[in-house]
Design a protein around this motif. Structure first.
Motif, mmCIF file in Angstrom:
data_model
loop_
_atom_site.group_PDB
_atom_site.id
_atom_site.type_symbol
_atom_site.label_atom_id
_atom_site.label_comp_id
_atom_site.label_asym_id
_atom_site.label_seq_id
_atom_site.Cartn_x
_atom_site.Cartn_y
_atom_site.Cartn_z
ATOM 1 N N ALA A 97 0.558 -1.212 0.029
ATOM 2 C CA ALA A 97 -0.107 -0.012 -0.126
ATOM 3 C C ALA A 97 0.973 1.152 -0.177
ATOM 4 N N GLU A 98 2.044 0.734 0.383
ATOM 5 C CA GLU A 98 3.237 2.024 0.168
ATOM 6 C C GLU A 98 3.183 2.997 -0.707
ATOM 7 N N PHE A 99 3.146 2.099 -1.230
ATOM 8 C CA PHE A 99 3.029 2.531 -3.149
ATOM 9 C C PHE A 99 2.238 2.374 -4.865
ATOM 10 N N ALA A 100 0.858 2.673 -3.714
ATOM 11 C CA ALA A 100 0.044 2.851 -4.009
ATOM 12 C C ALA A 100 -0.378 4.561 -4.311
ATOM 13 N N PRO A 101 -0.235 4.771 -6.203
ATOM 14 C CA PRO A 101 0.756 5.915 -6.607
ATOM 15 C C PRO A 101 -1.042 6.937 -6.932
ATOM 16 N N ARG A 102 -0.889 8.175 -6.289
ATOM 17 C CA ARG A 102 -1.937 8.907 -6.285
ATOM 18 C C ARG A 102 -2.764 9.428 -7.975
ATOM 19 N N ARG A 103 -2.977 9.386 -8.910
ATOM 20 C CA ARG A 103 -3.464 9.082 -10.105
ATOM 21 C C ARG A 103 -5.128 8.665 -10.143
ATOM 22 N N ARG A 104 -5.561 9.322 -11.381
ATOM 23 C CA ARG A 104 -6.055 9.036 -12.129
ATOM 24 C C ARG A 104 -6.516 7.419 -12.476
ATOM 25 N N SER A 105 -7.580 6.886 -12.145
ATOM 26 C CA SER A 105 -8.562 5.719 -13.086
ATOM 27 C C SER A 105 -7.834 5.959 -14.233
ATOM 28 N N SER A 106 -7.557 4.493 -15.080
ATOM 29 C CA SER A 106 -7.829 5.238 -16.315
ATOM 30 C C SER A 106 -7.827 3.207 -16.902
ATOM 31 N N SER A 107 -8.529 3.244 -17.880
ATOM 32 C CA SER A 107 -9.369 2.041 -18.283
ATOM 33 C C SER A 107 -7.697 1.762 -20.011
ATOM 34 N N HIS A 108 -7.734 0.496 -20.056
ATOM 35 C CA HIS A 108 -7.045 0.184 -21.083
ATOM 36 C C HIS A 108 -7.522 0.534 -22.426
ATOM 37 N N SER A 109 -9.281 1.635 -22.470
ATOM 38 C CA SER A 109 -9.548 1.452 -23.741
ATOM 39 C C SER A 109 -9.255 3.026 -23.718
ATOM 40 N N GLU A 110 -8.101 3.629 -23.420
ATOM 41 C CA GLU A 110 -8.098 5.217 -23.962
ATOM 42 C C GLU A 110 -8.494 5.993 -25.198
ATOM 43 N N LYS A 111 -8.619 7.073 -25.032
ATOM 44 C CA LYS A 111 -8.717 7.754 -26.163
ATOM 45 C C LYS A 111 -7.997 7.548 -27.500
ATOM 46 N N ALA A 112 -8.462 7.192 -28.541
ATOM 47 C CA ALA A 112 -7.052 7.416 -29.156
ATOM 48 C C ALA A 112 -6.089 8.276 -29.371
ATOM 49 N N GLU A 113 -6.275 9.902 -28.704
ATOM 50 C CA GLU A 113 -5.325 10.571 -29.175
ATOM 51 C C GLU A 113 -4.523 10.372 -27.705
ATOM 52 N N ASP A 114 -5.645 9.461 -26.947
ATOM 53 C CA ASP A 114 -3.909 9.521 -25.713
ATOM 54 C C ASP A 114 -3.146 8.600 -25.778
ATOM 55 N N GLY A 128 5.780 -1.326 -6.647
ATOM 56 C CA GLY A 128 6.696 -0.686 -5.934
ATOM 57 C C GLY A 128 8.101 -1.147 -5.560
ATOM 58 N N ARG A 129 8.226 -2.792 -6.396
ATOM 59 C CA ARG A 129 9.081 -2.989 -5.941
ATOM 60 C C ARG A 129 11.068 -2.027 -6.090
ATOM 61 N N PRO A 130 10.572 -1.793 -6.935
ATOM 62 C CA PRO A 130 12.343 -0.789 -7.112
ATOM 63 C C PRO A 130 12.247 -0.375 -6.207
ATOM 64 N N LEU A 131 11.596 0.522 -5.811
ATOM 65 C CA LEU A 131 12.178 1.615 -4.180
ATOM 66 C C LEU A 131 11.131 1.080 -2.957
ATOM 67 N N CYS A 132 11.146 -0.414 -2.833
ATOM 68 C CA CYS A 132 10.763 -1.121 -1.689
ATOM 69 C C CYS A 132 12.152 -1.351 -0.972
ATOM 70 N N ARG A 133 12.018 -0.426 0.002
ATOM 71 C CA ARG A 133 13.581 -0.780 0.882
ATOM 72 C C ARG A 133 13.879 -2.069 1.799
ATOM 73 N N ALA A 134 12.478 -2.942 1.734
ATOM 74 C CA ALA A 134 12.511 -3.892 2.169
ATOM 75 C C ALA A 134 13.140 -5.122 0.812
ATOM 76 N N TRP A 135 12.486 -5.176 -0.064
ATOM 77 C CA TRP A 135 12.967 -5.964 -1.157
ATOM 78 C C TRP A 135 14.707 -5.698 -1.502
ATOM 79 N N VAL A 136 14.927 -4.057 -2.015
ATOM 80 C CA VAL A 136 15.931 -4.164 -1.790
ATOM 81 C C VAL A 136 17.420 -4.666 -1.047
ATOM 82 N N THR A 137 16.902 -4.387 0.093
ATOM 83 C CA THR A 137 17.914 -4.897 1.952
ATOM 84 C C THR A 137 17.694 -6.168 1.166
#
Length: 406
Positions: free
Chosen positions: A43-60, A258-267
């Motif tokens: 849960a530490e690595f949950a980003p604060r961002r908008r939810s998005s589907s795989h069906s983005e608009k074409a321009e995105d 979050g694995r790349p930034l997780c201190r427990a995994w890196v350690t």
């Protein structure tokens, strides 16, 4: 594996974690929430961002085409094309996705997923069960359990019938299926459908991974599903968001963002490497100075795990610098975007009208098109439809800081 219990201390404030739009309170995507039974520290690595589907608009999708991570890019494209095919099956007109090139293997994945869903839908229709087909449907997974707006995502596919709800989770690629986490996603999506469609006597949850000829299904009653949500997920989510987190490295780390930034995994990884191959390691007289096959295999596995973290680490560092942070010894560079056609349908019509489509139908980029039909025809007919995607910032070593990036 060692466990580490700690109060959450983010490696950087949420606003610095890449190009993300904040949505206020911290939320957990379903894929991340399913890691909590194994490691509440996810849960530490949950980003604060908008939810998005795989069906983005074409321009995105111009930004998607510039994604350096091929697995992520291909996964998004495959899911978008599955959703597009299912929408068209229902007679829903969608924006053309001709600009998405897929390999024959990827197309096989798409076809198998689509045909599987269509066959079930038609069977439900034939027995008079009044099926409703949903694709890339937004769900609030824990709202029915009293936690609205905390775990929100998009269900790959669902079929709502009179007496059952079927949920499908599609997986591309050829890697292993993390069953517990994947079926957990399906359960969360199923829970998210209840506020909108109500309960049914039967919930059938299916995971499909054509690349491994894998299909597995479980059936739950609505009571079993809601009990799992209330007794398993709600306490875990509430505790994690209140800061009660235990960091427990394990096989689930392979799918944790979050694995790349997780201190427990890196350690743990550094300790494993140091104990076997560190500067203090000694070679006894009974040992060969060369590594044996087993040791090579072990070292390869470790280095592959470390290499798999390089891309997300660099992406995080780019976002951190973009928002005013620093990474000693590194700076931002910029890679120009790729050339694309902004109206594939118009390009095709023009080429067909001039008898050139047979030469160009397998080509997806303006550069390839130019080589195939010749520069004169390209400039005269379709060059005006080409545009360059925005490109993206990338991480570079800062050579002006002597030795700090070494």
């Amino acid at each position: 594996m060692k466990e580490v219990t700690a109060c959450p201390v983010s490696p950087a404030p949420p606003e610095s974690q890449g190009n993300m739009k904040e949505v206020g309170p911290q939320a957990l995507a379903p894929r991340l929430a399913t890691l909590l039974p194994s490691c509440t520290g996810a849960a530490e690595f949950a980003p604060r961002r908008r939810s998005s589907s795989h069906s983005e608009k074409a321009e995105d999708w111009a930004a998607i085409s510039d994604m350096p991570n091929q697995d992520v890019r291909d996964g998004k494209i495959i899911h978008a094309l599955i959703a597009d095919a299912l929408f068209r099956f229902q007679g829903v007109e969608t924006e053309p996705l001709d600009m998405f090139w897929t390999s024959s293997k990827d197309q096989e994945v798409i076809d198998k997923c689509v045909e599987r869903v269509k066959s079930v839908y038609l069977a439900e229709q034939a027995r008079g069960a009044h099926p409703v087909l949903l694709s890339e449907h937004r769900v609030d997974c824990l709202a029915v359990c009293g936690l609205p707006d905390i775990c929100v995502g998009y269900c790959d596919c669902a079929i709502i019938a009179d007496d059952s709800i079927r949920v499908y989770e599609f997986k591309n690629g050829h890697g292993p299926v993390h069953w517990e986490e994947t079926i957990g996603q399906c359960k969360l999506y199923a829970l998210g459908l209840i506020p909108e469609y109500g309960t049914r006597p039967q919930f059938r949850l299916t995971v499909i991974k054509p690349g491994r000829n894998y299909e597995r299904c479980v059936t739950l009653t609505s009571d079993e599903l809601i009990q799992w949500g209330e007794e398993t997920m709600v306490p875990l989510v509430r505790g994690a968001l209140q800061g009660k987190r235990t960091y427990r490295p394990g096989p689930h780390c392979n799918i944790c963002p979050g694995r790349p930034l997780c201190r427990a995994w890196v350690t743990q990884m550094i300790a494993a490497l140091d104990s076997r191959f560190g500067s203090e390691a000694t070679v006894s007289l009974q040992q060969s100075p060369r590594l044996n096959e087993r040791e090579v295999a072990e070292l390869l596995r470790m280095t592959q795990e470390i290499e798999s973290c390089q891309q997300p680490l660099e992406e995080w560092a780019v976002g951190h610098i973009q928002h005013g942070g620093t990474i000693p010894g590194y700076r931002l560079g910029h890679n120009p975007g790729n050339l694309r056609f902004h109206d594939e349908a118009a390009v095709r019509q023009i080429l067909e009208a001039h008898g050139l489509w047979a030469q160009a139908q397998k080509l997806r980029t303006p550069h390839e098109m130019q080589k195939a039909i010749g520069n004169e025809a390209y400039q005269k007919l379709v060059a005006k439809y080409a545009y360059r995607t925005p490109g993206k910032d990338v991480l570079r070593r800062d050579d002006t800081i002597g030795g700090s990036a070494q």
